[in-house]
Design a protein around this motif. Structure first.
Motif, short mmCIF file in Angstrom:
data_model
loop_
_atom_site.label_atom_id
_atom_site.label_comp_id
_atom_site.label_asym_id
_atom_site.label_seq_id
_atom_site.Cartn_x
_atom_site.Cartn_y
_atom_site.Cartn_z
N SER A 549 0.81 -1.22 0.00
CA SER A 549 0.00 0.00 0.00
C SER A 549 0.84 1.27 0.00
CB SER A 549 -1.07 0.04 1.10
OG SER A 549 -0.55 0.05 2.39
N ASP A 550 2.15 1.13 0.15
CA ASP A 550 3.13 2.17 -0.19
C ASP A 550 2.68 3.58 0.20
OD1 ASP A 550 5.58 2.98 -1.33
OD2 ASP A 550 4.58 3.52 -3.22
N CYS A 551 2.45 3.78 1.47
CA CYS A 551 2.06 5.10 1.98
C CYS A 551 2.80 5.34 3.29
CB CYS A 551 0.55 5.19 2.16
SG CYS A 551 -0.12 4.04 3.38
N PRO A 552 2.85 6.57 3.76
CA PRO A 552 3.68 6.87 4.93
C PRO A 552 3.39 6.02 6.16
CG PRO A 552 3.13 8.91 3.83
CD PRO A 552 2.35 7.83 3.13
N THR A 553 2.13 5.72 6.43
CA THR A 553 1.82 4.98 7.65
C THR A 553 2.45 3.60 7.66
OG1 THR A 553 -0.20 6.15 8.26
CG2 THR A 553 -0.08 3.82 8.87
N VAL A 554 2.40 2.88 6.56
CA VAL A 554 2.92 1.50 6.59
C VAL A 554 4.44 1.50 6.78
CG1 VAL A 554 0.99 0.58 5.26
CG2 VAL A 554 3.06 1.33 4.05
N TYR A 555 5.13 2.49 6.23
CA TYR A 555 6.58 2.57 6.44
C TYR A 555 6.90 2.97 7.88
CZ TYR A 555 7.12 2.01 1.43
OH TYR A 555 7.08 1.50 0.15
N ALA A 556 6.13 3.92 8.41
CA ALA A 556 6.37 4.35 9.78
C ALA A 556 6.20 3.19 10.75
CB ALA A 556 5.42 5.49 10.14
N LEU A 557 5.14 2.41 10.59
CA LEU A 557 4.91 1.28 11.49
C LEU A 557 5.97 0.21 11.31
CD1 LEU A 557 1.02 0.85 11.32
CD2 LEU A 557 2.36 2.20 12.92
N ALA A 558 6.29 -0.11 10.08
CA ALA A 558 7.26 -1.16 9.83
C ALA A 558 8.64 -0.80 10.39
CB ALA A 558 7.36 -1.43 8.33
N ILE A 559 9.01 0.46 10.26
CA ILE A 559 10.31 0.90 10.78
C ILE A 559 10.29 0.93 12.31
CG2 ILE A 559 11.88 2.87 10.93
CD1 ILE A 559 10.98 3.55 8.01
N GLU A 560 9.31 1.59 12.88
CA GLU A 560 9.32 1.81 14.32
C GLU A 560 9.01 0.55 15.12
OE1 GLU A 560 10.25 4.54 16.37
OE2 GLU A 560 11.22 4.66 14.42
N PHE A 561 8.27 -0.38 14.53
CA PHE A 561 7.95 -1.61 15.26
C PHE A 561 9.01 -2.69 15.04
CE2 PHE A 561 3.05 -0.77 15.30
CZ PHE A 561 3.27 0.36 16.05
N GLY A 562 10.01 -2.42 14.19
CA GLY A 562 11.11 -3.34 14.01
C GLY A 562 10.80 -4.55 13.15
N LEU A 563 10.08 -4.33 12.07
CA LEU A 563 9.61 -5.43 11.24
C LEU A 563 10.45 -5.69 10.00
CD1 LEU A 563 5.84 -4.61 11.58
CD2 LEU A 563 6.75 -6.93 11.84
N LEU A 564 11.47 -4.89 9.73
CA LEU A 564 12.05 -4.91 8.39
C LEU A 564 13.42 -5.54 8.26
CD1 LEU A 564 10.90 -1.43 7.07
CD2 LEU A 564 9.93 -3.68 6.57
N ASP A 565 14.03 -5.96 9.31
CA ASP A 565 15.37 -6.55 9.21
C ASP A 565 16.30 -5.61 8.45
OD1 ASP A 565 14.55 -8.70 10.66
OD2 ASP A 565 14.27 -10.05 8.96
N GLY A 566 16.81 -6.07 7.31
CA GLY A 566 17.80 -5.29 6.57
C GLY A 566 17.22 -4.24 5.65
N ASP A 567 15.92 -4.09 5.58
CA ASP A 567 15.30 -3.15 4.65
C ASP A 567 14.97 -1.80 5.28
OD1 ASP A 567 15.27 -4.99 2.52
OD2 ASP A 567 13.48 -5.95 3.34
N VAL A 568 15.50 -1.55 6.47
CA VAL A 568 15.09 -0.36 7.21
C VAL A 568 15.47 0.92 6.45
CG1 VAL A 568 15.38 0.96 9.33
CG2 VAL A 568 15.21 -1.53 9.42
N GLN A 569 16.70 1.01 5.95
CA GLN A 569 17.12 2.25 5.31
C GLN A 569 16.33 2.51 4.04
OE1 GLN A 569 19.23 4.54 6.76
NE2 GLN A 569 18.23 5.75 5.16
N ARG A 570 16.10 1.46 3.25
CA ARG A 570 15.30 1.66 2.03
C ARG A 570 13.90 2.13 2.37
NH1 ARG A 570 15.81 -3.33 -2.07
NH2 ARG A 570 15.55 -4.52 -0.14
#
Length: 757
Positions: A549-570
């Motif tokens: 869904s590529d919108c700010p909320t999904v990135y904010a949650l994924a980053i802050e909740f620690g869901l992304l492993d090595g994809d955090v910077q991207r």
């Protein structure tokens, strides 16, 4: 309590509105002097207790609102100094109102969900010098009488005929004429629990800033601040004349803007006695900045009226200030939003026909609240209600606590009520926020059954894939791109939001279990979090690091909740790109807003976070400030740029949820954060930006006063002063210099900041 319960819950036999209850008794003689006298009091509705005409406390709106079906809270008051001498006659009186138990609740138009009429419960225990205890308690022998209050309701206001007022009703001089009987009301005394939350009290008074005349010729008072409470007026007029006061948060076209109140009348009426009258309703409260007064005898002067601010008795613990006055006003708006909505129950709004303890609002706001005020006892009391409601609903955490919505027909667009991400996650997120703020594991121990039951239920709602992608969700509620009449239609996919929240709750619960020494549970919940996280990445993160869904909320949650492993910077880069493409305007709702600035900061986009925070165009945090807001709005555009009120039915000008950004301001702008729970070890890491040249914050931690202030000169030299409480330490982290461990005491450090990108 020194004696078993002898009191009975009683109501007026003839059921007048807002009845008065009383009993006459003689303080027993022959047992020596009175050593101590304690009055335990509660009720269904509102109860004001008097002993020989004197109020026994400064509490208002007591006993407040709890999950009455399982928890009825009582307060114990030391009334030794109010009690008459042994051998003398006394009067114990209770003035009742409808309150939350017997008045209107929710938008349904219905009332009396918990009681058909207000009722009172009191037990006075008098201990004498020889150890004898005299008990005076509510029972069938008490008497009742109508009061001067003709109507009272939290939503609609209060109507009082001051000609009927009897100041002596709770004294031995009170007349016996017209007093009738009472009836006993069934009450299982096992429901009675001591009140943990602080009482609601009058906090301060605000004077009139302007007396306005509306286009229609009406007199409107502007208090300059959206507040919660009521008016106090002093007036002398003809007996039988009526003064009417209507309340609202905003003006529209110069007139009182009452549409956002929906069906709440928010109107107080006073029938004058003919003498010098002081008008202050005590059985209602309103959310307002403006008040329209009609029927005033003569010309209304500003000094005749003051606004009485009412909220729970909370100790202020945290402050913030900086060089940007718009940000200072935003922070003030957050503080006033908390004050207005922490009226015993942490509510969503204080003015319309709602005022409910929505769990989602508090789930995201709890860290901010726990910095600004000591809310530990209030929220622990509320969490006990949450646990009671949850246990009665097979582990489901309701949308509101206390859960009056279980008695209300559910909106069809919401589907069958079920556990909902963010909202039900309050069972985990709120106690965790209190643990982080205070470092007391007792709050985790108390909440642990609720936390576990919630995550258990969420696990049962996961699809075979490990995703939480079915059932109704509020999702990223009030995404600014959602239609005004469909605030749940956000850009963020509901499955992404819910699954991210499920991961956070499972992971947090694993940490809580570890703190409590529940090692087997910690392993179980940790494994569940890992399973959910793996499912999230497999289903929602593509090979290029894009989140579904590529919108700010999904990135904010994924980053802050620690869901992304090595994809955090991207993910952070993509979030920054989306924010820039959106003109640095807000594109998040309840779920994403508390985390978007943190996610940007964590991934090296501090400048973008500041540009988002300092944006003044709608939608943004500062747009309401430019429109004169003095509290946080429910919608980013509760008022449109032309001064008209948002056309949506759901529009409040006092909602604290979107003010959760203040937590980032405390940690990132001021630079105060906890490295260990309760600030036993603090992180002092101010990160200047946005053209701000100085900032300061202070926090009364459980260990003492922690303070940070910094200044940035024209050459980029950053000077920081830190005060560290005794018995603690702080890690100082500043750009351009190595981390430094600070002991207790006052410290000064300097560094040169990098030039803005």
């Amino acid at each position: 309590m020194t004696a078993p319960w002898q009191a009975r819950m009683i109501a007026a036999e003839s059921a007048p509105n807002a009845p008065l209850l009383r009993t006459r008794f003689t303080v027993e003689a022959g047992h020596g002097p009175v050593r101590r006298a304690v009055l335990h009091v509660t009720g269904l509705g509102l109860v004001e207790a008097f002993l020989d005409g004197a109020p026994v406390s400064d509490d208002v709106l007591a006993p407040g609102w709890s999950s009455y079906e399982w928890r009825l809270r009582y307060r114990s008051h030391d009334v030794t100094q109010l009690l008459a001498a042994p051998g003398a006659e006394s009067v114990l009186g209770l003035a009742l109102g409808n309150g939350w138990a017997a008045g209107r609740l929710t938008w349904s138009g219905e009332r009396a969900y918990y009681a058909d009429a207000p009722a009172g419960f009191a037990q006075l225990e008098v201990e004498f010098g020889d150890g004898h205890v005299q008990v005076v308690a509510t029972d069938g022998s008490w008497r009742s009488h109508a009061s001067a209050v003709l109507a009272d309701d939290l939503y609609d206001g209060q109507t009082t005929d001051l000609r009927l007022l009897d100041p002596a009703w709770a004294t031995t001089a009170g007349s016996e004429e017209g007093w009738g009987g009472v009836r006993e009301v069934d009450l299982d005394t096992a429901r009675l629990v001591p009140r943990l939350a602080p009482p609601v009290r009058r906090q301060e008074v605000l004077g009139v800033q302007q007396v306005l005349t509306s286009p229609s010729g009406r007199t409107i008072l502007d208090f300059g601040q959206n507040l919660v409470g009521r008016l106090r007026l002093r007036v002398r007029g003809e007996a039988g004349a009526e003064v009417v006061v209507r309340h609202a948060e905003v003006l529209e076209d110069g007139e009182l803007g009452v549409r956002p109140l929906r069906t709440a009348r928010a109107t107080d009426r006073w029938i004058l006695s003919g003498g010098d009258d002081v008008l202050e309703p005590t059985l209602t409260f309103h959310g307002f900045r403006y008040a329209e007064v009609t029927g005033w005898p003569g010309e209304l002067a500003a000094e005749d009226v003051e606004a009485v601010v009412v909220h729970s008795q909370l100790r202020r613990t945290g402050t913030f200030e900086c060089s940007d006055e718009l940000l200072n006003q935003l922070h003030s708006n957050v503080v006033w939003g908390l004050r207005g909505n922490f009226v015993d129950v942490p509510t969503d709004c204080p003015q319309r026909d709602e005022r409910l303890g929505w769990t989602g609002d508090l789930a995201v706001f709890a860290p901010t609240a726990a910095y600004l005020y000591d809310v530990s006892d209030l929220l622990r009391d509320w969490l006990a209600d949450l646990a009671a409601e949850q246990a009665a609903a097979a582990g489901k955490v309701p949308f509101v606590v206390p859960d009056v919505l279980k008695y209300v027909p559910h909106p069809p667009e919401f589907g069958e009520p079920e556990t909902a991400a963010v909202w039900s996650d309050a069972a985990v997120w709120v106690p965790w926020a209190l643990w982080q703020a205070h470092g007391d594991p007792a709050v985790l121990r108390q909440a642990y059954p609720s936390m576990s039951a919630h995550v258990d239920r969420v696990e049962g709602l996961l699809s075979d894939t490990g995703l939480w992608d079915t059932g109704f969700q509020f999702g990223d509620w009030l995404d600014p791109t959602a239609p005004p009449d469909a605030p749940f239609k956000a850009k963020a996919d509901n499955g992404v939001v819910a699954t991210a929240c499920a991961y956070r709750s499972a992971h947090t619960l694993a940490e809580a279990a570890a703190v409590l020494g529940e090692d087997a549970d910690a392993a179980r919940w940790g494994a569940l979090a890992e399973r959910i996280g793996t499912a999230f990445r497999e289903a929602y993160v593509d090979a290029d690091g894009r989140v579904h869904s590529d919108c700010p909320t999904v990135y904010a949650l994924a980053i802050e909740f620690g869901l992304l492993d090595g994809d955090v910077q991207r993910a952070g880069d993509r979030l920054a790109q989306l924010v820039a493409e959106g003109g640095h305007r807000i594109a998040t709702g309840f779920a994403g807003t508390p985390y978007v600035t943190d996610a940007l900061t964590r991934t090296g986009h501090l400048d973008t976070a500041y540009r988002l925070l300092l944006q003044t165009q709608c939608p943004s945090w500062l747009y309401p400030v430019t429109m004169g807001a003095t509290t946080i709005w429910e919608r980013w555009d509760s008022m449109l740029p032309d001064g008209s009120i948002n056309p949506g039915e759901m529009t409040s000008f006092n909602h604290y949820a979107l003010g959760a950004v203040a937590d980032w301001m405390h940690r990132t702008v001021a630079g105060i954060a906890a490295l260990e729970p309760g600030y036993a070890r603090a992180l002092v890491a101010p990160q200047p930006g946005g053209g701000i040249t100085w900032a300061k914050g202070a926090l009364d931690t459980p260990h003492g006063h922690l303070a940070v202030s910094w200044q940035l000169d024209q050459d980029g030299e950053l000077t920081v002063e830190v005060e560290v409480p005794a018995g603690t330490s702080a890690l100082l982290r500043l750009p351009g210099r190595p981390d430094e461990e600070l002991g207790a005491g006052t410290h000064t450090a300097s560094t040169r900041t990098p030039a803005p990108a």
